[in-house]
Design an enzyme around this catalytic site. Structure first.
Site, short mmCIF file in Angstrom:
data_model
loop_
_atom_site.label_atom_id
_atom_site.label_comp_id
_atom_site.label_asym_id
_atom_site.label_seq_id
_atom_site.Cartn_x
_atom_site.Cartn_y
_atom_site.Cartn_z
N ASP A 33 43.35 50.82 49.29
CA ASP A 33 43.80 49.65 48.91
C ASP A 33 45.37 49.56 49.75
OD1 ASP A 33 43.53 47.46 46.06
OD2 ASP A 33 45.34 47.51 47.42
N ALA A 80 38.02 44.44 48.19
CA ALA A 80 39.37 44.08 48.89
C ALA A 80 39.10 42.80 49.26
CB ALA A 80 39.78 45.04 49.73
N THR A 123 31.68 35.57 45.71
CA THR A 123 31.97 34.87 44.49
C THR A 123 31.19 33.44 44.55
OG1 THR A 123 33.65 32.93 44.10
CG2 THR A 123 33.60 33.86 46.35
N ASP A 124 30.88 32.95 43.46
CA ASP A 124 29.95 31.51 43.48
C ASP A 124 30.67 30.52 44.04
OD1 ASP A 124 32.24 31.14 41.75
OD2 ASP A 124 31.04 30.49 40.14
N GLU A 125 32.17 30.73 44.44
CA GLU A 125 32.79 29.39 45.09
C GLU A 125 32.40 29.35 46.70
OE1 GLU A 125 37.13 29.53 44.53
OE2 GLU A 125 36.84 30.70 42.71
N TYR A 149 39.90 30.02 51.05
CA TYR A 149 39.50 31.14 50.04
C TYR A 149 38.08 31.20 50.21
CZ TYR A 149 37.76 34.07 46.45
OH TYR A 149 36.91 35.04 45.62
N LYS A 153 35.34 33.73 52.33
CA LYS A 153 34.35 34.58 51.57
C LYS A 153 33.01 34.19 52.30
CE LYS A 153 34.94 37.39 48.60
NZ LYS A 153 35.02 38.59 48.55
N ASN A 178 33.54 32.94 37.74
CA ASN A 178 35.10 33.36 37.23
C ASN A 178 35.18 34.60 36.44
OD1 ASN A 178 35.29 30.66 38.38
ND2 ASN A 178 37.45 31.08 37.94
N TYR A 206 46.29 21.94 35.49
CA TYR A 206 46.08 20.93 36.71
C TYR A 206 45.06 19.64 36.40
CZ TYR A 206 47.27 25.19 39.53
OH TYR A 206 47.87 26.28 40.25
N PRO A 273 44.71 20.49 45.59
CA PRO A 273 44.27 19.62 46.43
C PRO A 273 42.61 20.22 46.74
CG PRO A 273 46.44 20.74 47.68
CD PRO A 273 46.17 21.19 46.10
N HIS A 275 40.26 20.26 44.69
CA HIS A 275 40.19 21.13 43.38
C HIS A 275 38.52 21.00 43.41
CE1 HIS A 275 41.44 22.14 39.22
NE2 HIS A 275 40.73 23.11 39.57
P1 NAD Z 1 42.67 40.72 43.28
O1 NAD Z 1 43.57 39.70 44.08
O2 NAD Z 1 43.22 40.99 41.96
O3 NAD Z 1 42.64 42.24 43.99
C1 NAD Z 1 42.37 42.30 45.33
C2 NAD Z 1 42.93 43.79 45.80
O4 NAD Z 1 42.55 43.90 47.31
C3 NAD Z 1 44.24 44.02 45.65
O5 NAD Z 1 44.40 45.28 44.93
C4 NAD Z 1 44.88 44.05 47.08
O6 NAD Z 1 45.85 44.77 47.09
C5 NAD Z 1 43.59 44.53 47.85
N1 NAD Z 1 43.67 44.00 49.17
C6 NAD Z 1 44.19 42.74 49.57
N2 NAD Z 1 43.95 42.92 51.14
C7 NAD Z 1 43.71 44.17 51.50
C8 NAD Z 1 43.66 44.86 52.70
N3 NAD Z 1 43.81 44.14 53.84
N4 NAD Z 1 43.18 46.03 52.73
C9 NAD Z 1 43.27 46.76 51.51
N5 NAD Z 1 43.07 46.23 50.34
C10 NAD Z 1 43.53 44.80 50.28
O7 NAD Z 1 41.22 40.37 43.31
P2 NAD Z 1 39.81 40.39 42.05
O8 NAD Z 1 40.06 39.17 41.36
O9 NAD Z 1 39.89 41.87 41.51
O10 NAD Z 1 38.71 40.10 43.29
C11 NAD Z 1 38.01 41.31 43.78
C12 NAD Z 1 36.86 40.86 44.29
O11 NAD Z 1 35.90 40.22 43.54
C13 NAD Z 1 37.21 40.02 45.44
O12 NAD Z 1 36.38 40.15 46.75
C14 NAD Z 1 36.95 38.55 45.09
O13 NAD Z 1 36.71 37.61 46.07
C15 NAD Z 1 35.71 39.08 44.21
N6 NAD Z 1 35.49 37.88 42.86
C16 NAD Z 1 36.51 37.71 42.15
C17 NAD Z 1 36.20 36.72 41.16
C18 NAD Z 1 37.46 36.53 40.07
O14 NAD Z 1 37.24 35.77 39.18
N7 NAD Z 1 38.52 37.27 40.23
C19 NAD Z 1 35.15 36.39 41.01
C20 NAD Z 1 33.80 36.36 41.68
C21 NAD Z 1 34.21 37.42 42.89
P1 TYD Z 2 41.86 30.28 38.82
O1 TYD Z 2 41.82 31.22 37.88
O2 TYD Z 2 42.90 29.86 40.22
O3 TYD Z 2 40.30 30.40 39.61
P2 TYD Z 2 39.49 29.37 40.61
O4 TYD Z 2 40.25 28.29 41.03
O5 TYD Z 2 39.18 30.37 41.74
O6 TYD Z 2 38.33 29.04 39.99
O7 TYD Z 2 41.68 28.72 38.29
C1 TYD Z 2 40.72 28.66 37.42
C2 TYD Z 2 40.69 27.21 36.78
O8 TYD Z 2 41.92 26.80 36.50
C3 TYD Z 2 40.75 26.22 38.01
O9 TYD Z 2 39.96 24.80 37.68
C4 TYD Z 2 42.05 25.76 38.35
C5 TYD Z 2 42.80 25.81 36.74
N1 TYD Z 2 44.30 26.01 36.65
C6 TYD Z 2 44.96 25.37 36.03
O10 TYD Z 2 44.85 24.31 35.58
N2 TYD Z 2 46.29 25.78 35.98
C7 TYD Z 2 46.79 26.92 36.60
O11 TYD Z 2 48.03 27.26 36.51
C8 TYD Z 2 45.80 27.68 37.44
C9 TYD Z 2 46.46 28.92 37.89
C10 TYD Z 2 44.41 27.36 37.36
#
Ligand code: NAD
Ligand code: TYD
Length: 338
Positions: A33, A80, A123-125, A149, A153, A178, A206, A273, A275
């Site tokens: 990491d 990562a 991700t589903d995004e 983003y 991905k 999410n 938002y 923007p 969204h």
């Molecule tokens: P996060 O942002 O909490 O963590 C990302 C980690 O990656 C951090 O520890 C960061 O230091 C590390 N990192 C970033 N750039 C790096 C690099 N160049 N080299 C090495 N390490 C690096 O993210 P998360 O929410 O834990 O998401 C983890 C994975 O799951 C991601 O690939 C994300 O796309 C995917 N994902 C997340 C969600 C969600 O809701 N959070 C949902 C579906 C998929």
């Molecule tokens: P987020 O946690 O940023 O996940 P993602 O955009 O990747 O789905 O946001 C989840 C939802 O919440 C998204 O529709 C945006 C909304 N949101 C707010 O309304 N206020 C906020 O401050 C944040 C961070 C997100």
């Protein structure tokens, strides 16, 4: 098994490492990491002394380092990434670098070292945005990402699949909805809102709060990744999700209710923007082929999450104040001096 986990100091990756070592205590884990703003070694404090666990501070784009680390590894689980949509609106370059180039470096290292098994966490995004009446995303939905983003991905998913077809690299991909739960960085929706309320601050919704996401508790996502690693078919993609579609405003009201706060704490702010309106996942394939399904109900997961942030104030206050970055500076000061 010997696993290389990338991004294990982040939200999902740190929960995954805890989950894995708990379930498979004889396996060994190397956690690579870069400790960007989102990486926090305090997430893994209780396992840092575990002899089957090793942390390496480094960048997945560093091919020399990655090539060294993959020697003797059975499986790479690639978490990562740059992950925050709002940051990707401010600038794309870190997203392109880490999410696309970093994935390529890992794929090359896996390919050049005995075709190491590669699981890509996505991700589903990548599927874009749904209208209210559209069917949920599934494994055959065409890719249509709409922000930097999700575009980065999507590109990484295409690369992973290309290495399967071109180089016969044994890959699997998960596209998950999410996540919420402990150790999520407090810029994301759930931890931002919960910690703001503990601090007596308002919560920024938002637009009108009508956007819809499908929410899954983080341990359920990680159990899904585990099921794919153990039972998934090589070359395949699996959609994972919590089967819990909710509008942001309804979640906000639920959080307010559980935390004993009134609607006056809601502040409607300017919308993001581009969204995406709605995400939803059809998880039939994962259920049928892997025997996996989410186990934690939204209500239980939310209660556990709120409790966790209430009981771990120091963790998130250190992040909100920026103090969390001192922890690794202390631990790795010898490396930083080099
Ligand atoms: P996060 O942002 O909490 O963590 C990302 C980690 O990656 C951090 O520890 C960061 O230091 C590390 N990192 C970033 N750039 C790096 C690099 N160049 N080299 C090495 N390490 C690096 O993210 P998360 O929410 O834990 O998401 C983890 C994975 O799951 C991601 O690939 C994300 O796309 C995917 N994902 C997340 C969600 C969600 O809701 N959070 C949902 C579906 C998929
Ligand atoms: P987020 O946690 O940023 O996940 P993602 O955009 O990747 O789905 O946001 C989840 C939802 O919440 C998204 O529709 C945006 C909304 N949101 C707010 O309304 N206020 C906020 O401050 C944040 C961070 C997100």
């Amino acid at each position: 098994m010997k696993l290389l986990i990338t991004g294990g100091a982040g939200f999902i990756g740190s929960n995954f490492i805890r989950y894995w070592l708990n379930k498979y205590p004889l396996d060994t884990i190397v956690n690579l990491d870069a400790l960007t703003y989102a990486g926090n070694l305090e997430n893994l404090k209780e396992i840092e002394e575990n002899k089957n666990y090793k942390f390496i501070k480094g960048d997945i784009c560093d091919a020399d380092l990655v090539n060294k680390l993959v020697k003797g590894i059975d499986l790479i689980a690639h978490f990562a990434a740059e992950t925050h949509v709002d940051r990707s609106v401010m600038g794309s370059s870190d997203f392109v670098r880490t999410n696309i180039k970093g994935t390529m470096v890992l794929l090359d290292a896996a390919k050049n070292n005995d075709n190491i098994r590669f699981h890509h966490v996505s991700t589903d995004e990548v599927f874009g945005s749904l209208d209210s009446n559209d069917s949920a995303f599934n494994e055959r939905t065409p890719y249509a990402p709409r922000n930097p983003y999700s575009a980065s991905k999507a590109a990484s998913d295409h690369l992973v699949r290309a290495y399967f077809h071109t180089h016969k690299l044994p890959i699997t991909i998960s596209n998950c909805s999410n996540n919420f739960g402990p150790y999520q960085f407090p810029e994301k929706f759930f931890p931002l809102f919960i910690t703001n309320l503990i601090e007596g601050k308002k919560v920024p919704v938002y637009g009108e709060g009508k956007n819809i996401r499908d929410w899954i508790y983080v341990d359920d996502h990680n159990a899904g990744v585990d099921a794919i690693i153990k039972k998934g078919k090589i070359g395949e993609t699996y959609c994972l999700g919590g089967e819990t579609e909710l509008q942001n405003i309804d979640i906000t009201k639920k959080i307010l209710e559980l935390m004993g706060k009134s609607g006056e704490m809601i502040e409607y702010v300017k919308d993001r923007p581009g969204h995406d309106f709605r995400y939803a996942m059809d998880i039939t394939k994962a259920k049928n082929e892997l025997g996996w399904e989410p186990e934690v109900s939204f209500e239980d997961g939310l209660k556990k999450t709120i409790e966790w942030y209430k009981n771990n104030e120091e963790w998130w206050r250190n992040i909100k104040s920026g103090k969390y970055q001192d922890y690794y500076k202390k631990q790795y000061s010898h490396e930083l001096k080099k």
